[in-house]
Design a protein around this motif. Sequence first.
Motif, PDB file in Angstrom:
ATOM      1  N   GLU A  60       0.830  -1.207   0.000  1.00  0.00           N
ATOM      2  CA  GLU A  60       0.000   0.000   0.000  1.00  0.00           C
ATOM      3  C   GLU A  60       0.864   1.256   0.000  1.00  0.00           C
ATOM      4  N   LEU A 120      -5.551   3.347  -4.340  1.00  0.00           N
ATOM      5  CA  LEU A 120      -5.504   2.197  -3.438  1.00  0.00           C
ATOM      6  C   LEU A 120      -6.749   1.316  -3.606  1.00  0.00           C
ATOM      7  N   HIS A 152      -6.914  -2.609  -4.989  1.00  0.00           N
ATOM      8  CA  HIS A 152      -7.381  -3.672  -4.101  1.00  0.00           C
ATOM      9  C   HIS A 152      -8.507  -4.480  -4.736  1.00  0.00           C
TER      10      HIS A 152
END
Length: 170
Positions: A107, A165, A169
């Motif tokens: 991340e 992000l 994901h």
Amino acid sequence: MDASPDKLNLYLSHRSALVDYAAPIVGCRSRAEDVVQEAWLRFNGRDQPNLSINNPVGYLYRIVRNLALDLTRSMATEKRQPDSDAVLAELPSGAASPEQETASCDELQQVMEALTQLPERTRIAFEMHRLGGYTLQQVATAMGISLGLTHQLVHQALSYCAARLERDHD
């Protein structure tokens, strides 16, 4: 090694703002002065004609930020309590699992990549405010832009990183 007049003028015109930028990161104005001086030495020592710098001010801010973060990390490792080993032995382990650590590193890498894709002014405003601890007003003053635009730039950067992000994901 002699400083070019352009580099020296650039440094001198931004020196105070660079010290203000580094001070919250390192926690002390005198250490910030040292960081900015070291940044100047590195910036001035960069004499590679085949590599041009598109935004020398942004480059100088990046050097300052990196040096300030390095100094902060080294100071944190140097600070130790005399009985720290005994205190640590009594605390339950809060260490992340290898999977959690890998996910956190991934991340962080994604956020760092997202920041490099932002326009220079947006990235600098975000870094000064979110990483450097500057108020929006201080960022606006240092960058010579309005408070509203500063807020907009920081919000855009934050939204972009969050979207990046979330996208990665999925």
